[in-house]
Write an enzyme that holds these catalytic residues in place. Sequence first.
Site, short mmCIF file in Angstrom:
data_model
loop_
_atom_site.label_atom_id
_atom_site.label_comp_id
_atom_site.label_asym_id
_atom_site.label_seq_id
_atom_site.Cartn_x
_atom_site.Cartn_y
_atom_site.Cartn_z
N PRO A 7 37.09 19.35 -14.73
CA PRO A 7 37.08 19.95 -15.55
C PRO A 7 37.73 18.57 -16.89
O PRO A 7 38.60 17.90 -16.90
CB PRO A 7 38.04 20.85 -16.43
CG PRO A 7 37.74 20.66 -14.86
CD PRO A 7 37.37 20.28 -13.70
N CYS A 8 36.26 18.65 -18.26
CA CYS A 8 37.16 17.63 -19.02
C CYS A 8 37.92 17.48 -20.19
O CYS A 8 38.13 16.62 -20.66
CB CYS A 8 35.37 16.65 -19.81
SG CYS A 8 34.88 18.06 -21.18
N GLN A 9 38.38 19.33 -19.88
CA GLN A 9 39.54 18.91 -21.20
C GLN A 9 40.40 18.82 -21.13
O GLN A 9 41.87 18.61 -22.06
CB GLN A 9 39.63 20.43 -21.52
CG GLN A 9 38.80 21.55 -21.81
CD GLN A 9 37.01 21.76 -20.94
OE1 GLN A 9 37.73 21.78 -19.92
NE2 GLN A 9 36.44 22.79 -21.21
#
Length: 345
Positions: free
Chosen positions: A74-76
């Site tokens: 996940p890049c968030q």
Amino acid sequence: MTAMTLFASSGIGEYYLEEVGIDVIVSNELIEKRCRLYDKLYPQSQMICGDIASQKVKDQLSEFDVDIVIASPPCQGISIAGLHRNNHSRLRDNRNYLVLEAIHVIKKVNPKFILFENVSAFGSMHLPFKGELKSVVDILKSQFGREYNLESKIVDCANYGVPQKRKRNLIKLYKKGLEWPWPEAEAQISVKEAIGHLPSIESEEISSLPWHFGRKHQSRQIKWMQHTPTGKSAFENKKYFPKKENGEIIKGYNTTYKRMAWDKPAPTITMRNDAMSSQANVHPGRRKPDGTYSDARVLSLRELFILNSLPSDFNPPEESGEILLRQVMGECIPPLLLKKIFEVL
């Protein structure tokens, strides 16, 4: 060749892999609604739905023998578009430690080729590892450097046939003695070339084409955008400036309530592509005889599919739901980039 995908979401990035001889036989995703959509798109692949941090999921994944592992954590928790703009704040986000869980699985599976992909800051992000703060690249070198070559590169998807500016950090690891060249860059494709042929539609209007319908917006937002030229933000308007219902001026940046340009690739598609108030989400529009501009709306799903390099006839299950599809469009690696990364093999 066979492959495993970790943090697969709904598998949008995998769409073209079968065309280049890669059979994704197993995937892992945490969120159930994304797992269900993945199962509908790829019924031939086994989806292991659950938390990769759990020993049960890691054990299940470790049973598979594959040539390739693709991991898109996940890049968030990393992205500068989010809240985590420095490494100190990133260390407090548990999502950023999932790359370490992926490493455990990959070491068990022992594939020939490994691809990590994420936002530009991914490779330089530092995590506590064996008593030290180390960058992701240094951690990967310490764990795989004896057996694998490692190459890290930040690429813009727009240079590889995707009509969207989207920078990604790609980290390739491949067994020593093998080769894995980078694909050649290509000429960029503009928004007009990609979606200029689609009919104009307004908010709440439904066209005859699947997934090409206008999302509902507030009437005052529509008015602002009707008076906003192509490539400009409503914050640049002198008369039709964004205001709250009580007349109070809305504070914002010129990247919001902004129309895209026709003559450039689209800006990065975000998970909030449903909102005019997010980053450059509004259709470029066409000047009308009365001086206003058409298409005062965010992009339709069909337009998003195309700008993410999916084929124009991509047709997910009708029951998928607009918001889920918009979210997975905003978080996926464009599938054409993934195709080009692997077709060189």
